[in-house]
Design an enzyme around this catalytic site. Structure first.
Site, PDB file in Angstrom:
ATOM      1  N   LYS A   1       0.853  -1.342  -0.106  1.00 26.28           N
ATOM      2  CA  LYS A   1      -0.043  -0.110  -0.009  1.00 26.28           C
ATOM      3  C   LYS A   1       1.028   1.204  -0.045  1.00 26.28           C
ATOM      4  O   LYS A   1       0.446   2.236  -0.521  1.00 26.28           O
ATOM      5  CB  LYS A   1      -1.010  -0.006   1.032  1.00 26.28           C
TER       6      LYS A   1
ATOM      7  N   THR B   1      -3.388   5.871   3.675  1.00 22.06           N
ATOM      8  CA  THR B   1      -2.287   6.211   3.209  1.00 22.06           C
ATOM      9  C   THR B   1      -2.405   7.157   2.052  1.00 22.06           C
ATOM     10  O   THR B   1      -1.562   7.969   1.753  1.00 22.06           O
ATOM     11  CB  THR B   1      -1.254   5.109   2.643  1.00 22.06           C
TER      12      THR B   1
HETATM   13  P1  13P Z   1       2.039   6.753   5.540  1.00 16.58           P
HETATM   14  O1  13P Z   1       3.005   7.957   6.377  1.00 16.58           O
HETATM   15  O2  13P Z   1       2.633   6.940   4.086  1.00 16.58           O
HETATM   16  O3  13P Z   1       0.703   7.201   5.296  1.00 16.58           O
HETATM   17  O4  13P Z   1       1.880   5.336   6.250  1.00 16.58           O
HETATM   18  C1  13P Z   1       1.636   5.340   7.532  1.00 16.58           C
HETATM   19  C2  13P Z   1       0.879   4.217   7.623  1.00 16.58           C
HETATM   20  O5  13P Z   1       1.219   3.072   7.426  1.00 16.58           O
HETATM   21  C3  13P Z   1      -0.491   4.540   8.413  1.00 16.58           C
HETATM   22  O6  13P Z   1      -1.082   3.204   8.572  1.00 16.58           O
END
Ligand code: 13P
Length: 329
Positions: A191, A248
């Protein structure tokens, strides 16, 4: 039940989880920082001023840069170290495994040279099978502020998943169990790559149609890639897949989305990556695109992200290739 935790890694997520666990008066929690200066700063300010500004750490939370002290007598180890440093950072801890305490992995990535998942790196370095993975939509700053959050804990051993669930759960932090450790871990890694693509989409000024298509087709790609590596398809529609993908791809403070956004706005990768936070999707895109092309797995979005990040392909050209590629299925 009184439980002693050692949280390894004082980034935003490690700090937030250590603070969450320490709020339970039955828990005793030590947070290990790899950098003495960071441990000193956390101890002096009782706040992670770099990554979680404005959030006071519980008085009971102990902070150390000493590996032996961090894990002494711990009933549960929690690993919150970024994938790129995980193997090297854990190596000194192997000799302190006097009991086979469970290890809960919080890391969402893939080791670039070996394609190992974080739980596999933990198994190899600490010589244990007693491993669970905690994943799902969980921005550290929201958890640290006590905002409602739901996650999933996965382990091959259902008893271990249930044990972790009961140790971590609070009235603001709901934890489900899942037996598909491979799927939960791959969903968390993949993701991040789609999150970078979502940022590119926003940085280029595209709209809701493009973003919806990206998330939908991105999830198809994540699922296809995961199933080819032994994951259950249903895992990708759950919290670790769809749930974390939404967080995300939409969050203004997401690290991976921000990398893509700035690239879409025309900044250079070197400028975008300068800073204290680790966007795991940057390296994961490389592992995934290499593996996809070697194994014949169709992954055009994740491969496009790799091309933009590592081969200098202009973001707009990557979008154009996705829109015009053949066959159209
Ligand atoms: P990001 O900081 O890229 O949004 O990833 C954080 C995350 O894995 C939240 O579950």
């Amino acid at each position: 039940m009184p439980t002693k935790f050692a949280v390894l890694g004082s980034g935003g997520w490690g700090t937030a989880i250590a603070a969450l666990l320490a709020q339970n008066s039955e828990h005793s929690v030590k947070l290990w920082s790899a950098h003495p200066e960071n441990a000193a700063q956390l101890n002096a300010a009782r706040e992670n001023t770099r990554l979680l500004p404005g959030i006071k750490l519980p008085d009971s939370l102990q902070i150390t840069d000493n590996p032996a002290d961090a894990v002494a007598d711990a009933d549960c180890w929690v690993s919150a170290i970024p994938t790129a440093y995980l193997r090297q950072a854990l190596a000194p801890f192997a000799s302190f495994r006097t009991i086979d305490a469970p290890v809960v992995s919080l890391t969402k990535g893939l080791e670039i040279a070996t394609f190992r998942r974080p739980s596999e790196i933990i198994r190899e370095t600490l010589k244990t099978e007693n491993i669970a993975v905690l994943s799902g939509p969980s921005h550290a700053e929201e958890v640290a502020r006590g905002m409602p959050t739901s996650l999933v804990v996965a382990a091959h051993d259902g008893g271990l998943a249930s044990w972790v669930q009961h140790r971590f759960v609070t009235d603001r932090f709901r934890v489900y169990t899942n037996g598909d450790l491979v799927g939960v871990e791959l969903a968390g890694a993949l993701k991040n790559v789609i999150g970078i693509a979502a940022g590119v989409c926003d940085g280029l000024g595209f709209g809701d149609n493009a973003k919806a298509a990206l998330l939908t087709r991105g999830l198809v790609e994540m699922t296809r890639f995961g199933v080819a590596h032994g994951a259950e398809p249903a895992t990708f529609t759950g919290l670790a897949g769809t749930g974390d993908l939404i967080t995300t791809c939409f969050s203004p403070h997401g690290r991976n989305r921000r990398v893509g956004y700035r690239l879409g706005r025309g900044e250079s990768l070197a400028d975008v990556l300068a800073g204290p936070q680790v966007a795991e999707g940057v390296l994961t895109s490389k592992s995934v695109s290499e593996r996809a092309s070697r194994s014949g797995i169709e992954a055009p979005i994740m491969t496009g992200v790799y091309e933009v990040l590592h081969n200098g392909k202009p973001p707009l050209a990557a979008v154009q290739d996705l829109m015009t590629r053949s066959p159209k299925h």
